[in-house]
Design a protein around this motif. Sequence first.
Motif, PDB file in Angstrom:
ATOM      1  N   HIS A 177      21.600  54.989 -42.597  1.00 48.79           N
ATOM      2  CA  HIS A 177      22.312  54.744 -41.351  1.00 48.79           C
ATOM      3  C   HIS A 177      23.461  53.758 -41.586  1.00 48.79           C
ATOM      4  N   PRO A 178      24.449  54.134 -42.401  1.00 45.58           N
ATOM      5  CA  PRO A 178      25.587  53.229 -42.624  1.00 45.58           C
ATOM      6  C   PRO A 178      26.381  53.046 -41.338  1.00 45.58           C
ATOM      7  N   ILE A 179      26.960  51.853 -41.164  1.00 41.18           N
ATOM      8  CA  ILE A 179      27.723  51.597 -39.938  1.00 41.18           C
ATOM      9  C   ILE A 179      29.209  51.408 -40.229  1.00 41.18           C
ATOM     10  N   TYR A 218      23.016  48.815 -46.562  1.00 38.35           N
ATOM     11  CA  TYR A 218      21.843  48.528 -45.742  1.00 38.35           C
ATOM     12  C   TYR A 218      22.133  48.637 -44.251  1.00 38.35           C
ATOM     13  N   GLY A 219      23.407  48.746 -43.875  1.00 41.11           N
ATOM     14  CA  GLY A 219      23.758  48.940 -42.477  1.00 41.11           C
ATOM     15  C   GLY A 219      23.202  47.853 -41.582  1.00 41.11           C
ATOM     16  N   ALA A 220      22.630  48.270 -40.469  1.00 45.42           N
ATOM     17  CA  ALA A 220      22.091  47.312 -39.501  1.00 45.42           C
ATOM     18  C   ALA A 220      20.598  47.067 -39.715  1.00 45.42           C
ATOM     19  N   ASN A 221      20.142  47.233 -40.945  1.00 44.65           N
ATOM     20  CA  ASN A 221      18.746  46.999 -41.286  1.00 44.65           C
ATOM     21  C   ASN A 221      18.318  45.607 -40.825  1.00 44.65           C
ATOM     22  N   LYS A 222      17.239  45.544 -40.076  1.00 38.80           N
ATOM     23  CA  LYS A 222      16.788  44.267 -39.533  1.00 38.80           C
ATOM     24  C   LYS A 222      15.643  43.663 -40.339  1.00 38.80           C
ATOM     25  N   THR A 223      15.152  44.381 -41.347  1.00 42.16           N
ATOM     26  CA  THR A 223      14.082  43.862 -42.184  1.00 42.16           C
ATOM     27  C   THR A 223      14.674  43.001 -43.289  1.00 42.16           C
ATOM     28  N   MET A 224      14.273  41.738 -43.326  1.00 42.09           N
ATOM     29  CA  MET A 224      14.802  40.802 -44.311  1.00 42.09           C
ATOM     30  C   MET A 224      13.694  40.359 -45.266  1.00 42.09           C
ATOM     31  N   PRO A 225      14.025  40.147 -46.537  1.00 46.06           N
ATOM     32  CA  PRO A 225      15.304  40.430 -47.178  1.00 46.06           C
ATOM     33  C   PRO A 225      15.493  41.925 -47.419  1.00 46.06           C
TER      34      PRO A 225
END
Length: 336
Positions: free
Chosen positions: A148-150, A132-139
């Motif tokens: 967009h892997p980090i 999920y990388g830096a995904n800001k949508t929770m959950p």
Amino acid sequence: MTVLVTGIAGFIGMHTAARLLRRGEAVVGIDNFNDYYPARLKEARIAELEKLGGNLTVHRVDVGDEPVLASSLEGAAFDRIVHLAAQAGVRYSLDNPAAYVRANLAGHLNILELARHRGVRHLVYASSSSVYGANKTMPFRVEDRVDHPISLYAATKRADELMSETYAHLFRIPQTGLRFFTVYGPWGRPDMALWKFTDAILADRPIDVFNHGEMRRDFTYIDDIVDGVIRSLDNPPADDGLEKAGGFRTPHRLYNIGNNRPEPLMELIAAIERACGRKARLNMLPMQDGDVPATYADIAAISDELGYRPSTRIDVGVPRFVDWFRDFGPLGGPSA
């Protein structure tokens, strides 16, 4: 019936194999017993499995070495695979990228080929919440974009999912990918925060707390993780061959397996302090490269479809780990 468990000397592999053995299934296990952390911990896990009795065979082989893998399993019969072997660790991937290519990419492909040519009924494999990388949508939802892997570790796990989708489409291999969220518990890994914190607190050493403690994790106890693995294994996805928008359905699905309860890092530390009976000395640090501030699993799909219900809170799971650690923690310390 017989199940092939890869990474059987690993944390999740050992506990999964134990559950299978206890319910009377035969287990063929493979592991390369590498030195990412002390191999004596892996040897001790296998010794624990052997105490259970039952039909257990363990091969020392690297999933990234296709000729050796094929020859080692030539005489072994199995109808399902739980593929848990991988090079773990986000931070380790910054310095040792080749290890992830061999274990996570070549290794996953080799298992897919094995499943294809053996005609297995179901392949369950480990992915990771790191996709999920830096995904800001929770959950985090399985339907979210994950392109967009980090970290390289996350990139290899997402690549595994894509390879599995391709093999499910081309060869109709039923597969389930499991995105695990921060697994902890007895017989865990020495590179994980719970192990490091417990070790340091008991020895009165300071602990490194990244992002100044502003972190949340969906800490998931090992028994709950294994419950999700076994429920998935027992319920392979159907191959109905029906069309969907943009193509055909494939017998491949993805699930999150988490506790569905993100906990602040400082609350985890407080739980360890209570279990250890002493306070932690904190060394507050900025965020590390490749890390994320929060993880939170949406488990609606696996709950609705398979009845998965995680039940272990950290105030229960952490004391269980600390009790185990007091006896077995030295197994994960520096090699002699």
